[in-house]
Design a protein around this motif. Structure first.
Motif, PDB file in Angstrom:
ATOM      1  N   UNK A 111       0.811  -1.214   0.000  1.00 56.57           N
ATOM      2  CA  UNK A 111       0.000   0.000   0.000  1.00 56.57           C
ATOM      3  C   UNK A 111       0.849   1.271   0.000  1.00 56.57           C
ATOM      4  N   UNK A 112       2.125   1.137   0.202  1.00 55.35           N
ATOM      5  CA  UNK A 112       3.031   2.277   0.028  1.00 55.35           C
ATOM      6  C   UNK A 112       3.557   2.309  -1.398  1.00 55.35           C
ATOM      7  N   UNK A 113       3.995   1.175  -1.890  1.00 59.77           N
ATOM      8  CA  UNK A 113       4.589   1.113  -3.232  1.00 59.77           C
ATOM      9  C   UNK A 113       3.548   1.336  -4.318  1.00 59.77           C
ATOM     10  N   UNK A 114       2.384   0.697  -4.208  1.00 64.32           N
ATOM     11  CA  UNK A 114       1.369   0.785  -5.267  1.00 64.32           C
ATOM     12  C   UNK A 114       0.947   2.206  -5.595  1.00 64.32           C
ATOM     13  N   UNK A 115       0.433   2.968  -4.643  1.00 66.56           N
ATOM     14  CA  UNK A 115       0.043   4.344  -4.959  1.00 66.56           C
ATOM     15  C   UNK A 115       1.222   5.225  -5.391  1.00 66.56           C
ATOM     16  N   UNK A 116       2.409   4.977  -4.845  1.00 69.77           N
ATOM     17  CA  UNK A 116       3.580   5.776  -5.242  1.00 69.77           C
ATOM     18  C   UNK A 116       3.980   5.484  -6.685  1.00 69.77           C
ATOM     19  N   UNK A 117       3.872   4.232  -7.129  1.00 66.90           N
ATOM     20  CA  UNK A 117       4.160   3.926  -8.532  1.00 66.90           C
ATOM     21  C   UNK A 117       3.151   4.613  -9.452  1.00 66.90           C
ATOM     22  N   UNK A 142       1.092   0.712 -19.856  1.00 63.19           N
ATOM     23  CA  UNK A 142       2.147   1.203 -18.974  1.00 63.19           C
ATOM     24  C   UNK A 142       2.319   0.204 -17.822  1.00 63.19           C
ATOM     25  N   UNK A 143       3.406  -0.548 -17.850  1.00 64.40           N
ATOM     26  CA  UNK A 143       3.600  -1.603 -16.856  1.00 64.40           C
ATOM     27  C   UNK A 143       3.710  -1.045 -15.447  1.00 64.40           C
ATOM     28  N   UNK A 144       4.295   0.133 -15.294  1.00 64.23           N
ATOM     29  CA  UNK A 144       4.470   0.695 -13.957  1.00 64.23           C
ATOM     30  C   UNK A 144       3.127   1.013 -13.320  1.00 64.23           C
ATOM     31  N   UNK A 145       2.239   1.597 -14.095  1.00 60.34           N
ATOM     32  CA  UNK A 145       0.921   1.910 -13.561  1.00 60.34           C
ATOM     33  C   UNK A 145       0.145   0.627 -13.255  1.00 60.34           C
ATOM     34  N   UNK A 146       0.252  -0.362 -14.117  1.00 57.12           N
ATOM     35  CA  UNK A 146      -0.442  -1.629 -13.883  1.00 57.12           C
ATOM     36  C   UNK A 146       0.082  -2.320 -12.618  1.00 57.12           C
ATOM     37  N   UNK A 147       1.400  -2.296 -12.432  1.00 54.17           N
ATOM     38  CA  UNK A 147       1.982  -2.890 -11.224  1.00 54.17           C
ATOM     39  C   UNK A 147       1.534  -2.103  -9.987  1.00 54.17           C
ATOM     40  N   UNK A 148       1.453  -0.778 -10.114  1.00 49.81           N
ATOM     41  CA  UNK A 148       0.989   0.035  -8.992  1.00 49.81           C
ATOM     42  C   UNK A 148      -0.427  -0.314  -8.568  1.00 49.81           C
ATOM     43  N   UNK A 149      -1.316  -0.474  -9.549  1.00 51.81           N
ATOM     44  CA  UNK A 149      -2.691  -0.870  -9.223  1.00 51.81           C
ATOM     45  C   UNK A 149      -2.732  -2.273  -8.606  1.00 51.81           C
ATOM     46  N   UNK A 150      -1.949  -3.191  -9.170  1.00 49.55           N
ATOM     47  CA  UNK A 150      -1.921  -4.557  -8.642  1.00 49.55           C
ATOM     48  C   UNK A 150      -1.380  -4.584  -7.214  1.00 49.55           C
ATOM     49  N   UNK A 151      -0.361  -3.786  -6.946  1.00 53.54           N
ATOM     50  CA  UNK A 151       0.203  -3.738  -5.590  1.00 53.54           C
ATOM     51  C   UNK A 151      -0.811  -3.173  -4.594  1.00 53.54           C
ATOM     52  N   UNK A 152      -1.582  -2.192  -5.015  1.00 52.28           N
ATOM     53  CA  UNK A 152      -2.599  -1.623  -4.124  1.00 52.28           C
ATOM     54  C   UNK A 152      -3.647  -2.668  -3.781  1.00 52.28           C
ATOM     55  N   UNK A 153      -4.122  -3.404  -4.777  1.00 56.01           N
ATOM     56  CA  UNK A 153      -5.118  -4.450  -4.540  1.00 56.01           C
ATOM     57  C   UNK A 153      -4.518  -5.558  -3.675  1.00 56.01           C
ATOM     58  N   UNK A 154      -3.274  -5.937  -3.957  1.00 57.11           N
ATOM     59  CA  UNK A 154      -2.601  -6.969  -3.174  1.00 57.11           C
ATOM     60  C   UNK A 154      -2.432  -6.531  -1.720  1.00 57.11           C
ATOM     61  N   UNK A 155      -2.102  -5.260  -1.501  1.00 57.68           N
ATOM     62  CA  UNK A 155      -1.954  -4.746  -0.141  1.00 57.68           C
ATOM     63  C   UNK A 155      -3.252  -4.778   0.632  1.00 57.68           C
ATOM     64  N   UNK A 156      -4.343  -4.374  -0.015  1.00 51.64           N
ATOM     65  CA  UNK A 156      -5.650  -4.440   0.652  1.00 51.64           C
ATOM     66  C   UNK A 156      -6.020  -5.883   0.983  1.00 51.64           C
ATOM     67  N   UNK A 157      -5.758  -6.783   0.042  1.00 55.75           N
ATOM     68  CA  UNK A 157      -6.037  -8.200   0.283  1.00 55.75           C
ATOM     69  C   UNK A 157      -5.212  -8.761   1.436  1.00 55.75           C
ATOM     70  N   UNK A 158      -3.963  -8.347   1.521  1.00 62.18           N
ATOM     71  CA  UNK A 158      -3.094  -8.823   2.612  1.00 62.18           C
ATOM     72  C   UNK A 158      -3.596  -8.339   3.965  1.00 62.18           C
ATOM     73  N   UNK A 159      -4.038  -7.093   4.048  1.00 65.94           N
ATOM     74  CA  UNK A 159      -4.535  -6.580   5.327  1.00 65.94           C
ATOM     75  C   UNK A 159      -5.841  -7.246   5.742  1.00 65.94           C
TER      76      UNK A 159
END
Length: 185
Positions: A111-117, A142-159
């Motif tokens: 949730x830090x990396x995703x929105x920052x990407x 844009x792979x960076x934006x896609x990874x950022x969105x995926x990281x945000x979803x992954x972070x929410x799922x982890x919490x």
């Protein structure tokens, strides 16, 4: 065991991504395109990777030690079912808190990396547009934006998973058989 392994894998993966996308100072995220470079901070980059990996290794070692202690305790010889259930309950309690800690760490990193990407991507597009330079990659390519969105979803799922792991109930321990008392004379 699954939350523990998933939390550890996601944490290590997020740290690797943070390391790869960090700026030269190690505490900011950075992205380059043509002649344009943008940064954002705070970001879990190179400066945070090794201390966090050391903390994860320490937690893994403490978990391993606790699980070995559960296996090494004396057996409850009167009732093997009770002994098996007590050991299983102890293992689950150890892995519950270790797994939840790893999942919270993974969620925080994601949730830090995703929105920052995503922020880096938007700043890069804006800077390239204002500079009149070459066009930057646009969504959805844009792979960076896609990874950022995926990281945000992954972070929410982890919490959410960490919360479920903490509030779940361990298996019930069966009652031992009462000992037969000798008759009084």
């Amino acid at each position: 065991m699954l939350p523990y392994v998933v939390g550890l894998a996601v944490s290590v993966g997020a740290l690797g991504l943070g390391y790869a996308t960090s700026g030269a100072d190690g505490v900011s995220g950075s992205r380059h395109w043509a002649q344009t470079t943008v940064t954002t901070a705070p970001y879990p980059g190179r400066a945070f990777t090794w201390p966090t990996l050391a903390a994860l290794a320490l937690l893994a070692a403490a978990t391993w030690w606790a699980l070995r202690r559960v296996e090494a305790r004396p057996a409850h010889i009167d009732d093997p079912r009770l002994d098996r259930a007590l050991r299983l309950g102890s293992r689950i309690r150890v892995l519950r808190w270790s797994g939840a800690g790893l999942l919270v760490t993974a969620g925080g990193l994601c949730l830090t990396i995703g929105p920052k990407l995503n922020e880096l991507t938007q700043h890069l597009r804006q800077s390239a547009y204002l500079a009149g330079g070459s066009p930057t990659p646009d969504a959805p390519w844009d792979w960076t934006q896609n990874v950022g969105f995926a990281m945000t979803v992954l972070g929410l799922g982890a919490l959410v998973t960490a919360l479920c792991v903490v509030i779940s109930f361990p298996p019930a321990v069966p009652r031992s058989q009462p000992l037969a008392m000798p008759a009084r004379s």
